[in-house]
Design a protein around this motif. Structure first.
Motif, PDB file in Angstrom:
ATOM      1  N   ARG A 154      34.467 -15.755   3.853  1.00 36.84           N
ATOM      2  CA  ARG A 154      33.617 -15.118   2.851  1.00 36.84           C
ATOM      3  C   ARG A 154      32.185 -15.648   2.931  1.00 36.84           C
ATOM      4  O   ARG A 154      31.221 -14.909   2.628  1.00 36.84           O
ATOM      5  N   MET A 155      32.024 -16.916   3.322  1.00 39.01           N
ATOM      6  CA  MET A 155      30.685 -17.470   3.502  1.00 39.01           C
ATOM      7  C   MET A 155      29.948 -16.726   4.613  1.00 39.01           C
ATOM      8  O   MET A 155      28.785 -16.314   4.458  1.00 39.01           O
ATOM      9  N   LEU A 156      30.624 -16.532   5.750  1.00 35.65           N
ATOM     10  CA  LEU A 156      30.007 -15.802   6.870  1.00 35.65           C
ATOM     11  C   LEU A 156      29.672 -14.371   6.459  1.00 35.65           C
ATOM     12  O   LEU A 156      28.610 -13.836   6.819  1.00 35.65           O
ATOM     13  N   GLU A 157      30.594 -13.750   5.692  1.00 39.19           N
ATOM     14  CA  GLU A 157      30.357 -12.381   5.256  1.00 39.19           C
ATOM     15  C   GLU A 157      29.133 -12.303   4.346  1.00 39.19           C
ATOM     16  O   GLU A 157      28.297 -11.392   4.475  1.00 39.19           O
ATOM     17  N   ALA A 158      28.995 -13.274   3.427  1.00 34.53           N
ATOM     18  CA  ALA A 158      27.840 -13.281   2.529  1.00 34.53           C
ATOM     19  C   ALA A 158      26.539 -13.500   3.298  1.00 34.53           C
ATOM     20  O   ALA A 158      25.511 -12.870   2.994  1.00 34.53           O
ATOM     21  N   LEU A 159      26.558 -14.374   4.298  1.00 40.34           N
ATOM     22  CA  LEU A 159      25.343 -14.625   5.089  1.00 40.34           C
ATOM     23  C   LEU A 159      24.977 -13.418   5.937  1.00 40.34           C
ATOM     24  O   LEU A 159      23.808 -13.027   6.026  1.00 40.34           O
ATOM     25  N   ASN A 160      25.965 -12.808   6.564  1.00 43.84           N
ATOM     26  CA  ASN A 160      25.688 -11.676   7.451  1.00 43.84           C
ATOM     27  C   ASN A 160      25.256 -10.437   6.678  1.00 43.84           C
ATOM     28  O   ASN A 160      24.668  -9.514   7.259  1.00 43.84           O
ATOM     29  N   GLN A 161      25.564 -10.379   5.373  1.00 37.84           N
ATOM     30  CA  GLN A 161      25.110  -9.252   4.558  1.00 37.84           C
ATOM     31  C   GLN A 161      23.655  -9.425   4.110  1.00 37.84           C
ATOM     32  O   GLN A 161      23.071  -8.505   3.537  1.00 37.84           O
ATOM     33  N   ASN A 162      23.110 -10.610   4.376  1.00 38.20           N
ATOM     34  CA  ASN A 162      21.731 -10.888   3.943  1.00 38.20           C
ATOM     35  C   ASN A 162      20.922 -11.498   5.081  1.00 38.20           C
ATOM     36  O   ASN A 162      20.210 -12.505   4.910  1.00 38.20           O
ATOM     37  N   LEU A 163      20.998 -10.921   6.253  1.00 36.80           N
ATOM     38  CA  LEU A 163      20.347 -11.491   7.445  1.00 36.80           C
ATOM     39  C   LEU A 163      18.837 -11.556   7.299  1.00 36.80           C
ATOM     40  O   LEU A 163      18.193 -12.456   7.836  1.00 36.80           O
ATOM     41  N   GLY A 164      18.235 -10.656   6.614  1.00 39.64           N
ATOM     42  CA  GLY A 164      16.776 -10.602   6.550  1.00 39.64           C
ATOM     43  C   GLY A 164      16.167 -11.542   5.545  1.00 39.64           C
ATOM     44  O   GLY A 164      14.943 -11.610   5.434  1.00 39.64           O
ATOM     45  N   LEU A 165      16.983 -12.260   4.772  1.00 38.09           N
ATOM     46  CA  LEU A 165      16.438 -13.135   3.736  1.00 38.09           C
ATOM     47  C   LEU A 165      15.935 -14.446   4.318  1.00 38.09           C
ATOM     48  O   LEU A 165      16.376 -14.909   5.378  1.00 38.09           O
ATOM     49  N   SER A 166      15.042 -15.074   3.561  1.00 42.01           N
ATOM     50  CA  SER A 166      14.516 -16.385   3.932  1.00 42.01           C
ATOM     51  C   SER A 166      15.589 -17.443   3.684  1.00 42.01           C
ATOM     52  O   SER A 166      16.635 -17.160   3.072  1.00 42.01           O
ATOM     53  N   PRO A 167      15.387 -18.714   4.123  1.00 41.05           N
ATOM     54  CA  PRO A 167      16.352 -19.775   3.816  1.00 41.05           C
ATOM     55  C   PRO A 167      16.629 -19.902   2.317  1.00 41.05           C
ATOM     56  O   PRO A 167      17.772 -20.080   1.903  1.00 41.05           O
ATOM     57  N   GLU A 168      15.565 -19.794   1.510  1.00 40.79           N
ATOM     58  CA  GLU A 168      15.795 -19.858   0.063  1.00 40.79           C
ATOM     59  C   GLU A 168      16.629 -18.672  -0.403  1.00 40.79           C
ATOM     60  O   GLU A 168      17.561 -18.813  -1.210  1.00 40.79           O
ATOM     61  N   GLY A 169      16.329 -17.471   0.095  1.00 41.59           N
ATOM     62  CA  GLY A 169      17.089 -16.284  -0.282  1.00 41.59           C
ATOM     63  C   GLY A 169      18.536 -16.371   0.149  1.00 41.59           C
ATOM     64  O   GLY A 169      19.449 -15.938  -0.578  1.00 41.59           O
ATOM     65  N   LEU A 170      18.794 -16.938   1.354  1.00 46.03           N
ATOM     66  CA  LEU A 170      20.166 -17.088   1.813  1.00 46.03           C
ATOM     67  C   LEU A 170      20.951 -18.041   0.914  1.00 46.03           C
ATOM     68  O   LEU A 170      22.118 -17.790   0.571  1.00 46.03           O
ATOM     69  N   CYS A 171      20.324 -19.148   0.508  1.00 42.41           N
ATOM     70  CA  CYS A 171      21.019 -20.108  -0.372  1.00 42.41           C
ATOM     71  C   CYS A 171      21.337 -19.477  -1.726  1.00 42.41           C
ATOM     72  O   CYS A 171      22.433 -19.646  -2.274  1.00 42.41           O
ATOM     73  N   LYS A 172      20.379 -18.715  -2.256  1.00 41.70           N
ATOM     74  CA  LYS A 172      20.620 -18.075  -3.554  1.00 41.70           C
ATOM     75  C   LYS A 172      21.666 -16.972  -3.446  1.00 41.70           C
ATOM     76  O   LYS A 172      22.490 -16.779  -4.347  1.00 41.70           O
ATOM     77  N   ALA A 173      21.658 -16.212  -2.353  1.00 47.24           N
ATOM     78  CA  ALA A 173      22.668 -15.165  -2.154  1.00 47.24           C
ATOM     79  C   ALA A 173      24.058 -15.784  -2.035  1.00 47.24           C
ATOM     80  O   ALA A 173      25.045 -15.240  -2.567  1.00 47.24           O
TER      81      ALA A 173
END
Length: 597
Positions: free
Chosen positions: A549-568
């Motif tokens: 689920r972690m990989l799925e959440a990251l791959n659904q938000n590829l265009g986000l910044s490091p801060e955006g990825l952590c918040k997502a």
């Protein structure tokens, strides 16, 4: 909250309004018991007296009835002929019995002997002249009637009957009353107008079901008075010749019994009322007053919280019973409540002090962790740490080692709270110290482990990942002390796990060694580091969030910044966990490398 308080006060008020007097309740119960006991008492008395009366009557009348039967054998041996003749000539026989025509004395005595003699048959008697048969029947009637009159004279409030039960028409032979003319019936007339009114004993005798002496109740249809009838059968050669019936007039005894019962019931009522008042007075003194004292003491204690007043009131209750014990228990209870309140006040103070210290520790911990995240031309970095309690054991760190190298650290201390926080700060400082000395990634972890093991009296341990980013090449040289697998995205690809080789945790054994490995970060690559609080987040169904689920959440938000990825990632975990409590710290560190150009 206010609505709940109002509802609770309303409930308490309703209960107070519904309460009743204990004395009144006891009085009502006593009255109900009285209403149940009196009818039972009356029924028992009536049945007992009736049975006693009838048994006495039966014992008294049985020999008399036997004597009547014996006289029948003495005066009338051939009863069948006598009854038949009387049925045919009822008035003549009655007149002859009242005014006998004796004539020749020898012939008179001879005629009397004929009906007594068992050798004389009905045919012999029928062969006589009508004049002799009338004299014989009248003489027998008069003799038998005289004895029945004497027997009746021995009885009180009864009537004596002789009934023919072996004929088609069950009826009187004799009815002896106070006035013979008014209470006599001709032979063959029914004693009961309705066949259903015939006593069961008479029917049983007529059908040959029994030859025993019987007793049963009978109701007169004319006056509605109850009678008890005793039946004595005259049996000859196994056949009932007639039945002697004694009818007991129940009215006089019944009125006497009712009068005695009224006196008895009235006396009982007076005694029960007096005893009821005595009982209520005793209950009031022995139970109600002490209970009211206890109640008043408890209410006052609720208002003024004075245990001394309660103890003084309880000491006034001197009953040597359960209420006396209860008063002592109430005294002990208020003393315990006072002690508890004092202890609770102290604990509240201690808790506030601990909360203040924890707040201070949390502030210190937040101050230790970097809050300013670099946005250099060649890389961008963001990190966050959310503790499960006021303070946590997770940590992250990043710092320049020199102009071209950056140190990256993430770790998770075993345990929670202040001890884990202190252990975390020590571990974080040791790793940074050895990194700034210029040691390799594996050497940094080795030296940190040795230092921790030397002073680790509480046997705590740390999982940690440490890496050194070469800003000129994008290569990270890293080592892991039992930490979670890193997640990387190479350039424009998808996020994936790096299943590196783990060394043993820090603080476990001072001889542990750690293997280095390299992570190539082409320009545009992103490295995501985390603690087990992310992968092991649990929902209400005890399901783990997991690395998939972690990989799925990251791959659904590829265009986000490091801060955006952590918040997502944090939002995805919160949505998965729902209302389930957080048991572990959640720490994330994300770095994106852009290269030198």
């Amino acid at each position: 909250m206010a609505g709940n308080v109002m509802k609770k006060e309303k409930t308490i008020k309703t209960k107070k309004e519904k309460r009743g007097s204990l004395l009144l309740q006891i009085g009502i119960i006593f009255g109900l018991i009285f209403l149940v006991i009196i009818p039972i008492f009356v029924v028992v008395q009536v049945l007992g007296n009736t049975m006693t009366y009838l048994e006495a009557k039966q014992e008294y009348l049985t020999p008399i009835m036997k004597n009547v039967g014996a006289q029948e054998e003495k005066y009338i041996n051939n009863l069948t002929w006598f009854m038949r003749y009387w049925r045919e000539h009822p008035e003549e026989v009655r007149r002859e019995a009242k005014n006998p025509t004796i004539g020749d004395m020898d012939a008179y005595l001879e005629d009397n002997a004929l009906i007594v003699n068992p050798q004389v048959t009905e045919a012999d008697l029928d062969a006589l002249s009508e004049d002799r048969k009338l004299k014989i029947a009248g003489n027998a009637y008069g003799n038998f009637n005289s004895y029945l009159s004497m027997s009746q004279w021995q009885l009180t409030n009864e009537q004596l009957f002789i009934i023919d039960v072996h004929k088609d028409s069950i009826g009187f032979v004799y009815d002896i009353g106070e006035e013979l003319e008014d209470h006599s019936y001709h032979l063959g007339e029914m004693m009961w107008d309705d066949p259903e009114d015939i006593p069961k004993a008479i029917l049983d005798y007529s059908e040959g079901k029994t030859t025993k002496t019987l007793y049963e109740r009978h109701e007169s249809r004319e006056d509605g008075v109850y009678y008890y009838a005793g039946f004595y059968p005259s049996v000859k050669q196994g056949e009932i010749q007639y039945v002697i019936v004694v009818l007991h007039d129940w009215s006089e005894y019944h009125s006497t019994m009712v009068r005695n019962l009224l006196i008895l019931v009235g006396t009982s009522v007076v005694l029960l009322v007096i005893s009821g008042f005595i009982l209520l007075a005793f209950v009031n003194r022995a139970a109600v007053r002490p209970v009211k004292r206890i109640q008043k003491a408890v209410r006052e204690y609720k208002e003024d919280k004075s245990s001394e007043n309660v103890i003084q009131r309880m000491n006034r209750i001197t009953q040597k019973n359960e209420l006396g014990e209860l008063s002592g228990d109430v005294s002990d209870l208020v003393i315990e409540i006072d002690r508890y309140n004092e202890e609770n006040t102290r604990l509240i103070g201690d808790r506030k002090r601990v909360e203040a210290e924890l707040s201070l520790a949390a502030s210190i911990q937040k101050g230790v962790l970097p809050k300013e995240f670099p946005e250099e031309r060649d890389y961008q970095l963001f990190a966050s740490m959310t503790p499960a309690k006021e303070v946590g054991g997770d940590f992250y760190d990043f710092y320049p080692i020199d102009d071209t190298h950056v140190g990256l650290t993430i770790g998770d201390v075993s345990g929670k709270g202040v001890p884990a926080s202190l252990f975390m700060m020590i571990t974080k400082m040791l790793i940074k110290q050895y990194a700034l000395e210029g040691n390799s990634a594996s050497e940094v972890l080795r030296k940190t482990n040795v230092s921790i093991c030397a002073e680790n009296e509480k046997d705590m341990f740390v999982t940690a990942w440490f890496g050194i980013l070469d800003r000129t090449t994008g290569i990270i040289t890293a080592a892991s002390a039992g930490h979670e697998y890193p997640i990387i995205r190479d350039g424009k690809g998808a996020f994936r796990l790096i299943k590196d080789k783990h060394g043993f945790v820090l603080g476990g054994m001072d001889i542990s060694r750690y293997k280095e490995y390299e992570i190539e970060m082409p320009p545009g690559s992103t490295l995501f580091l985390y603690t087990d609080g992310a992968a092991e987040a649990t929902n209400a169904s005890d399901e783990l969030f997991g690395t998939d689920r972690m990989l799925e959440a990251l791959n659904q938000n590829l265009g986000l910044s490091p801060e955006g990825l952590c918040k997502a990632m944090s939002s995805a975990i919160d949505e998965f966990v729902g209302e389930a409590p957080q048991f572990d710290d959640l720490t994330m560190l994300c770095i994106r490398y852009y290269g030198q150009e």
